[in-house]
Design a protein around this motif. Structure first.
Motif, PDB file in Angstrom:
ATOM      1  N   GLN A   3       0.723  -1.420   0.011  1.00 56.23           N
ATOM      2  CA  GLN A   3      -0.098   0.024  -0.051  1.00 56.23           C
ATOM      3  C   GLN A   3       0.889   1.210  -0.136  1.00 56.23           C
ATOM      4  OE1 GLN A   3      -2.276   0.558   3.518  1.00 56.23           O
ATOM      5  NE2 GLN A   3      -4.070   0.990   2.250  1.00 56.23           N
ATOM      6  N   GLU A   4       2.093   1.320   0.921  1.00 53.47           N
ATOM      7  CA  GLU A   4       2.943   2.496   0.943  1.00 53.47           C
ATOM      8  C   GLU A   4       3.808   2.556  -0.178  1.00 53.47           C
ATOM      9  OE1 GLU A   4       6.501   3.978   3.834  1.00 53.47           O
ATOM     10  OE2 GLU A   4       5.053   2.407   4.369  1.00 53.47           O
ATOM     11  N   LEU A   5       4.270   1.338  -0.736  1.00 55.00           N
ATOM     12  CA  LEU A   5       5.664   1.482  -1.708  1.00 55.00           C
ATOM     13  C   LEU A   5       5.109   1.223  -3.187  1.00 55.00           C
ATOM     14  CD1 LEU A   5       7.886  -0.430   0.802  1.00 55.00           C
ATOM     15  CD2 LEU A   5       7.860   1.803   0.290  1.00 55.00           C
ATOM     16  N   LEU A   6       4.154   0.438  -3.149  1.00 52.74           N
ATOM     17  CA  LEU A   6       3.908   0.291  -4.908  1.00 52.74           C
ATOM     18  C   LEU A   6       3.228   1.570  -5.425  1.00 52.74           C
ATOM     19  CD1 LEU A   6       2.610  -3.199  -5.085  1.00 52.74           C
ATOM     20  CD2 LEU A   6       4.924  -2.523  -5.621  1.00 52.74           C
ATOM     21  N   ASP A   7       3.863   1.912  -6.674  1.00 56.05           N
ATOM     22  CA  ASP A   7       3.438   2.770  -7.318  1.00 56.05           C
ATOM     23  C   ASP A   7       1.876   2.818  -8.077  1.00 56.05           C
ATOM     24  OD1 ASP A   7       5.407   5.465  -7.254  1.00 56.05           O
ATOM     25  OD2 ASP A   7       6.411   3.686  -7.515  1.00 56.05           O
ATOM     26  N   ASP A   8       1.962   1.538  -8.595  1.00 56.64           N
ATOM     27  CA  ASP A   8       0.728   1.104  -9.154  1.00 56.64           C
ATOM     28  C   ASP A   8       0.728  -0.327  -9.300  1.00 56.64           C
ATOM     29  OD1 ASP A   8      -1.899   1.076 -10.391  1.00 56.64           O
ATOM     30  OD2 ASP A   8      -1.312   2.408 -11.933  1.00 56.64           O
ATOM     31  N   ILE A   9      -0.466  -0.950  -9.749  1.00 64.73           N
ATOM     32  CA  ILE A   9      -0.327  -2.390 -10.164  1.00 64.73           C
ATOM     33  C   ILE A   9      -0.912  -2.660 -11.567  1.00 64.73           C
ATOM     34  CG2 ILE A   9      -1.478  -4.520  -9.594  1.00 64.73           C
ATOM     35  CD1 ILE A   9      -1.708  -3.875  -6.826  1.00 64.73           C
ATOM     36  N   ILE A  10      -0.161  -3.371 -12.356  1.00 65.75           N
ATOM     37  CA  ILE A  10      -0.483  -3.679 -13.845  1.00 65.75           C
ATOM     38  C   ILE A  10      -1.010  -5.192 -13.970  1.00 65.75           C
ATOM     39  CG2 ILE A  10       0.548  -3.895 -16.215  1.00 65.75           C
ATOM     40  CD1 ILE A  10       2.647  -1.795 -15.099  1.00 65.75           C
ATOM     41  N   LEU A  11      -2.233  -5.387 -14.422  1.00 68.05           N
ATOM     42  CA  LEU A  11      -2.816  -6.513 -14.633  1.00 68.05           C
ATOM     43  C   LEU A  11      -2.718  -7.147 -16.194  1.00 68.05           C
ATOM     44  CD1 LEU A  11      -6.109  -5.943 -12.739  1.00 68.05           C
ATOM     45  CD2 LEU A  11      -4.149  -6.930 -11.860  1.00 68.05           C
ATOM     46  N   VAL A  12      -2.330  -8.430 -16.302  1.00 66.93           N
ATOM     47  CA  VAL A  12      -2.387  -8.601 -17.573  1.00 66.93           C
ATOM     48  C   VAL A  12      -2.992  -9.878 -17.708  1.00 66.93           C
ATOM     49  CG1 VAL A  12       0.117  -8.066 -18.033  1.00 66.93           C
ATOM     50  CG2 VAL A  12      -0.285 -10.166 -16.905  1.00 66.93           C
ATOM     51  N   THR A  13      -3.717 -10.006 -19.082  1.00 67.60           N
ATOM     52  CA  THR A  13      -4.366 -11.013 -19.454  1.00 67.60           C
ATOM     53  C   THR A  13      -3.894 -12.321 -19.769  1.00 67.60           C
ATOM     54  OG1 THR A  13      -4.124 -11.004 -22.103  1.00 67.60           O
ATOM     55  CG2 THR A  13      -5.804  -9.614 -20.799  1.00 67.60           C
ATOM     56  N   GLU A  14      -4.328 -13.583 -19.784  1.00 70.90           N
ATOM     57  CA  GLU A  14      -3.975 -14.886 -19.932  1.00 70.90           C
ATOM     58  C   GLU A  14      -3.252 -14.934 -21.405  1.00 70.90           C
ATOM     59  OE1 GLU A  14      -3.935 -17.352 -17.653  1.00 70.90           O
ATOM     60  OE2 GLU A  14      -4.475 -15.706 -16.400  1.00 70.90           O
ATOM     61  N   GLU A  15      -3.663 -14.419 -22.387  1.00 66.64           N
ATOM     62  CA  GLU A  15      -3.048 -14.164 -23.705  1.00 66.64           C
ATOM     63  C   GLU A  15      -1.805 -13.353 -23.541  1.00 66.64           C
ATOM     64  OE1 GLU A  15      -3.658 -15.918 -26.481  1.00 66.64           O
ATOM     65  OE2 GLU A  15      -5.589 -16.879 -25.916  1.00 66.64           O
ATOM     66  N   GLU A  16      -1.832 -12.408 -22.846  1.00 67.98           N
ATOM     67  CA  GLU A  16      -0.633 -11.642 -22.514  1.00 67.98           C
ATOM     68  C   GLU A  16       0.567 -12.442 -21.846  1.00 67.98           C
ATOM     69  OE1 GLU A  16      -2.748  -7.272 -22.762  1.00 67.98           O
ATOM     70  OE2 GLU A  16      -2.458  -8.144 -20.955  1.00 67.98           O
ATOM     71  N   ILE A  17       0.103 -13.176 -20.818  1.00 71.67           N
ATOM     72  CA  ILE A  17       1.221 -14.135 -20.114  1.00 71.67           C
ATOM     73  C   ILE A  17       1.641 -15.048 -20.994  1.00 71.67           C
ATOM     74  CG2 ILE A  17       1.299 -15.697 -18.308  1.00 71.67           C
ATOM     75  CD1 ILE A  17      -0.923 -14.098 -16.931  1.00 71.67           C
ATOM     76  N   ALA A  18       0.778 -15.578 -21.958  1.00 74.85           N
ATOM     77  CA  ALA A  18       1.129 -16.474 -22.797  1.00 74.85           C
ATOM     78  C   ALA A  18       2.533 -15.904 -23.787  1.00 74.85           C
ATOM     79  CB  ALA A  18       0.299 -17.219 -23.761  1.00 74.85           C
ATOM     80  N   THR A  19       2.042 -14.698 -24.351  1.00 65.42           N
ATOM     81  CA  THR A  19       2.960 -14.019 -25.080  1.00 65.42           C
ATOM     82  C   THR A  19       4.214 -13.900 -24.487  1.00 65.42           C
ATOM     83  OG1 THR A  19       1.128 -13.074 -26.433  1.00 65.42           O
ATOM     84  CG2 THR A  19       3.420 -11.935 -26.435  1.00 65.42           C
ATOM     85  N   GLY A  20       4.219 -13.556 -23.076  1.00 59.92           N
ATOM     86  CA  GLY A  20       5.405 -13.335 -22.289  1.00 59.92           C
ATOM     87  C   GLY A  20       6.095 -14.469 -22.108  1.00 59.92           C
ATOM     88  N   ILE A  21       5.530 -15.626 -21.925  1.00 64.06           N
ATOM     89  CA  ILE A  21       6.279 -16.902 -21.774  1.00 64.06           C
ATOM     90  C   ILE A  21       6.928 -17.382 -23.246  1.00 64.06           C
ATOM     91  CG2 ILE A  21       5.888 -19.557 -21.729  1.00 64.06           C
ATOM     92  CD1 ILE A  21       3.616 -18.666 -19.643  1.00 64.06           C
ATOM     93  N   ARG A  22       6.150 -17.282 -24.352  1.00 62.61           N
ATOM     94  CA  ARG A  22       6.742 -17.523 -25.655  1.00 62.61           C
ATOM     95  C   ARG A  22       7.684 -16.518 -25.997  1.00 62.61           C
ATOM     96  NH1 ARG A  22       1.412 -18.366 -27.021  1.00 62.61           N
ATOM     97  NH2 ARG A  22       1.011 -16.358 -27.469  1.00 62.61           N
ATOM     98  N   HIS A  23       7.868 -15.319 -25.616  1.00 64.07           N
ATOM     99  CA  HIS A  23       8.916 -14.116 -25.692  1.00 64.07           C
ATOM    100  C   HIS A  23      10.345 -14.605 -25.037  1.00 64.07           C
ATOM    101  CE1 HIS A  23      10.920 -10.321 -26.611  1.00 64.07           C
ATOM    102  NE2 HIS A  23      11.350 -10.621 -25.541  1.00 64.07           N
ATOM    103  N   ALA A  24      10.150 -14.898 -23.728  1.00 64.51           N
ATOM    104  CA  ALA A  24      11.088 -15.504 -23.005  1.00 64.51           C
ATOM    105  C   ALA A  24      11.901 -16.598 -23.600  1.00 64.51           C
ATOM    106  CB  ALA A  24      10.387 -15.722 -21.376  1.00 64.51           C
TER     107      ALA A  24
END
Length: 197
Positions: free
Chosen positions: A116-137
């Motif tokens: 609550q004190e330290l994070l500037d924001d939270i970014i949410l990603v979709t399942e398709e975006e996570i899959a894209t991240g796994i593929r890219h990695a």
């Protein structure tokens, strides 16, 4: 907790324990040591232990740096809790980022307030975006990542990270993904309706 009660064992919470949070903070120390002018840090966000520890170190040494927690867009317990102003329970959904699923614990004593004190924001990603991240990695970096380890890449690749005024770090951690699931994601078969996680 039954073993604590019955056998007198000591419970060490995996994310809401000050020593665990401090241990996670060493990652933040290493980031600032390697990149003293770091401007943005992306951290996988589940129950908040990793995020609060790393954010405490980053903000302690580089208060002007922005620190973003990144989570899946369904069942993001810390985001729901921060929006409510107190720890809340959330419905759990199947996700490629299953290590980020689950609650933060209603009696949360440390991680919630730190996030609550330290994070500037939270970014949410979709399942398709996570899959894209796994593929890219895998295809571009030669890394086998589980979904939780790839959420930072997912946020970057989807354009959800605000522009950075200096070096940006995305913490990638976790290669605990079923080999068959990883193969299907890499093969482009991932679709919420076709591939069960």
């Amino acid at each position: 907790m039954r073993l604590v009660d019955e056998e007198g064992l000591t419970m060490i919470h995996p994310s809401d324990d000050l020593a665990i949070i401090a241990g996670q903070g060493t990652i933040g120390l290493e980031i600032v040591e390697a990149l003293p002018d770091v401007a943005t840090v992306l951290i996988a966000l589940g129950s908040g232990g990793l995020s609060s520890g790393v954010a405490a170190a980053i903000k302690g040494l580089r208060p002007q740096a922005r620190v973003f927690g990144v989570s899946m867009d369904r069942g993001a317990a810390m985001k729901a809790s921060l929006e409510a102003g107190h720890p809340v329970e959330v419905e759990e959904f199947t996700s490629l980022a299953d290590a980020l699923c689950g609650g933060i614990g209603i009696p949360n004593k440390h991680a919630f307030s730190a996030c609550q004190e330290l994070l500037d924001d939270i970014i949410l990603v979709t399942e398709e975006e996570i899959a894209t991240g796994i593929r890219h990695a895998y295809e571009r970096e030669g890394e086998v990542l589980e979904g939780a380890g790839a959420v930072g890449m997912a946020a970057l690749l989807s354009g959800k990270v605000p522009p950075s005024s200096g070096p940006l770090v995305s913490i990638i951690s976790g290669g605990n993904i079923d080999e068959s699931l990883h193969g299907r994601v890499i093969g482009g078969e991932f679709n919420d309706k076709r591939v069960s996680v």
